[in-house]
Write a protein that holds these residues in place. Structure first.
Motif, short mmCIF file in Angstrom:
data_model
loop_
_atom_site.label_atom_id
_atom_site.label_comp_id
_atom_site.label_asym_id
_atom_site.label_seq_id
_atom_site.Cartn_x
_atom_site.Cartn_y
_atom_site.Cartn_z
N TRP A 79 0.79 -1.23 0.00
CA TRP A 79 0.00 0.00 0.00
C TRP A 79 0.82 1.28 0.00
CZ3 TRP A 79 -4.88 1.54 -0.71
CH2 TRP A 79 -5.89 0.56 -0.76
N ALA A 80 1.99 1.28 0.63
CA ALA A 80 2.67 2.55 0.91
C ALA A 80 3.01 3.35 -0.34
CB ALA A 80 3.92 2.32 1.75
N ALA A 81 3.26 2.67 -1.45
CA ALA A 81 3.57 3.39 -2.69
C ALA A 81 2.34 4.08 -3.28
CB ALA A 81 4.17 2.43 -3.72
N ASN A 82 1.16 3.77 -2.75
CA ASN A 82 -0.08 4.29 -3.32
C ASN A 82 -0.80 5.28 -2.41
OD1 ASN A 82 -0.56 2.42 -5.85
ND2 ASN A 82 0.07 1.05 -4.19
N VAL A 83 -0.15 5.71 -1.34
CA VAL A 83 -0.88 6.50 -0.35
C VAL A 83 -0.40 7.94 -0.24
CG1 VAL A 83 -1.63 4.52 1.03
CG2 VAL A 83 0.56 5.62 1.56
N CYS A 84 0.09 8.51 -1.35
CA CYS A 84 0.46 9.93 -1.30
C CYS A 84 -0.75 10.78 -0.93
CB CYS A 84 1.08 10.39 -2.61
SG CYS A 84 0.15 9.98 -4.10
N GLY A 85 -1.93 10.41 -1.44
CA GLY A 85 -3.14 11.15 -1.10
C GLY A 85 -3.52 11.01 0.37
N MET A 86 -3.32 9.82 0.92
CA MET A 86 -3.61 9.61 2.34
C MET A 86 -2.59 10.34 3.21
SD MET A 86 -6.41 7.86 2.35
CE MET A 86 -6.78 8.86 0.89
N VAL B 279 -9.46 1.18 -5.78
CA VAL B 279 -9.97 -0.08 -6.33
C VAL B 279 -8.84 -1.09 -6.23
CG1 VAL B 279 -10.88 -1.25 -8.36
CG2 VAL B 279 -11.57 1.11 -7.87
N VAL B 280 -9.07 -2.15 -5.48
CA VAL B 280 -8.05 -3.17 -5.24
C VAL B 280 -8.45 -4.44 -5.99
CG1 VAL B 280 -6.80 -4.49 -3.50
CG2 VAL B 280 -7.62 -2.17 -2.97
N ASP B 281 -7.56 -4.91 -6.84
CA ASP B 281 -7.84 -6.10 -7.65
C ASP B 281 -6.59 -6.97 -7.72
OD1 ASP B 281 -8.96 -7.95 -9.38
OD2 ASP B 281 -8.63 -6.72 -11.17
N ILE C 268 -3.52 -1.86 -7.09
CA ILE C 268 -4.27 -0.79 -6.43
C ILE C 268 -4.40 0.39 -7.38
CG2 ILE C 268 -4.32 0.82 -4.49
CD1 ILE C 268 -2.59 -1.26 -2.96
N LYS C 269 -5.64 0.80 -7.64
CA LYS C 269 -5.92 1.97 -8.46
C LYS C 269 -6.47 3.07 -7.57
CE LYS C 269 -8.78 3.66 -12.30
NZ LYS C 269 -9.87 3.33 -13.24
N GLY C 270 -5.92 4.25 -7.65
CA GLY C 270 -6.38 5.37 -6.84
C GLY C 270 -5.21 6.30 -6.55
N LEU C 271 -5.48 7.39 -6.01
CA LEU C 271 -6.68 7.86 -5.38
C LEU C 271 -7.70 8.36 -6.42
CD1 LEU C 271 -8.03 8.63 -2.59
CD2 LEU C 271 -6.98 10.85 -2.90
N ILE C 272 -8.96 7.97 -6.24
CA ILE C 272 -10.04 8.42 -7.11
C ILE C 272 -10.74 9.58 -6.39
CG2 ILE C 272 -12.12 7.74 -8.33
CD1 ILE C 272 -10.99 4.83 -8.22
N TYR C 273 -10.75 10.73 -7.05
CA TYR C 273 -11.06 11.98 -6.35
C TYR C 273 -12.49 12.07 -5.80
CZ TYR C 273 -6.77 13.97 -8.41
OH TYR C 273 -5.47 14.24 -8.79
N ALA C 274 -13.49 11.80 -6.61
CA ALA C 274 -14.88 12.02 -6.16
C ALA C 274 -15.22 11.17 -4.94
CB ALA C 274 -15.85 11.77 -7.31
N PRO C 275 -14.89 9.88 -4.91
CA PRO C 275 -15.15 9.12 -3.69
C PRO C 275 -14.36 9.61 -2.49
CG PRO C 275 -14.82 7.65 -5.56
CD PRO C 275 -14.43 9.02 -6.01
N PHE C 276 -13.16 10.13 -2.73
CA PHE C 276 -12.37 10.70 -1.64
C PHE C 276 -13.11 11.86 -1.00
CE2 PHE C 276 -9.42 14.08 -0.35
CZ PHE C 276 -8.68 13.44 0.63
N VAL C 277 -13.71 12.71 -1.81
CA VAL C 277 -14.46 13.86 -1.29
C VAL C 277 -15.60 13.38 -0.40
CG1 VAL C 277 -16.03 15.72 -1.98
CG2 VAL C 277 -13.83 15.45 -3.14
N THR C 278 -16.31 12.34 -0.84
CA THR C 278 -17.39 11.77 -0.03
C THR C 278 -16.84 11.21 1.28
OG1 THR C 278 -18.61 11.20 -2.03
CG2 THR C 278 -19.25 10.07 -0.01
N PHE C 279 -15.72 10.52 1.18
CA PHE C 279 -15.08 9.91 2.35
C PHE C 279 -14.71 10.94 3.40
CE2 PHE C 279 -10.59 8.98 3.81
CZ PHE C 279 -10.93 8.15 4.87
N VAL C 280 -14.02 12.00 3.00
CA VAL C 280 -13.53 12.96 4.01
C VAL C 280 -14.67 13.75 4.63
CG1 VAL C 280 -11.22 13.11 3.02
CG2 VAL C 280 -12.96 14.78 2.30
#
Length: 205
Positions: free
Chosen positions: A52-59, A89-91, A95-107
């Protein structure tokens, strides 16, 4: 630029901030298995952290935003909580993301943050965006850590812009490789523009 954003805590997307060059040299999963501080990420296992760590710049950007108001939440915990909203999206380990619109809902749902996806943003517009919002999470090339180089493309990485003016942009880069390219990195607007993909997320706290 206002001095206020300098008070925003910095967090790397790796638990050991000086691991960027090792990640670039050896690949994220191999390098991050050597991170002695991995448990601070909120990952349940070293395998989870390494994936995960390579994919969490947004987090990491979100962690910094939350820390500015006194909350500390580990990056992988944030990613785990964001995923059910569609932020990732994890498959089969991909790992695909960060996807912006769902992030807005999340925060909004999890932290009460007002956020807005912004596209077709000119570099010159960021100062006015920060006049309305506290932060701007900007999509840039990860090679922004080497501002003297020509980026191969724009976008693909996220940094937290805390101040902007005609004189310069100040930002926290979760994958900076030196102290100067991590916390409160500063670039002239024209230099920032070479890496900026003209999209991002405005966040108010």
């Amino acid at each position: 630029m206002s001095p206020l954003p300098e008070t925003v805590p910095f967090f790397s997307q790796w638990e050991t901030p000086n691991m960027t060059l090792a990640v670039l040299a050896d690949g994220a999963e191999a390098a991050l298995r050597r991170d002695p501080l991995w448990q601070g990420s909120g990952a349940a296992t070293l395998d989870e952290y390494a994936v995960w760590a390579a994919n969490v710049c947004g987090m990491a950007c979100l962690k910094m935003i939350l820390a500015a108001r006194g909350e500390i939440v580990p990056t992988i915990e944030l990613a785990r909580r964001c995923t059910p909203y569609g932020g990732y999206v994890v498959d089969e380990g991909s790992i695909k993301g960060l996807i912006y619109a769902p992030f807005v809902t999340f925060v909004k749902a999890e932290f009460g943050l007002d956020a807005e996806v912004m596209t077709n943003v000119a570099t010159a517009d960021i100062a006015s965006i920060l006049g309305r919002s506290r932060f701007y999470i900007a999509s840039v090339s990860s090679s922004i850590r080497w501002p003297e180089r020509k980026p191969p493309s724009k976008g693909g990485h996220l940094v937290l812009v805390t101040a902007a003016s005609d004189e310069g942009f100040r930002f926290h880069n979760p994958s900076g490789h030196t102290s100067a390219t991590q916390a409160n990195a500063v670039l002239a607007p024209a230099a920032f523009d070479r890496f900026f993909a003209n999209r991002g997320i405005a966040v108010a706290i």
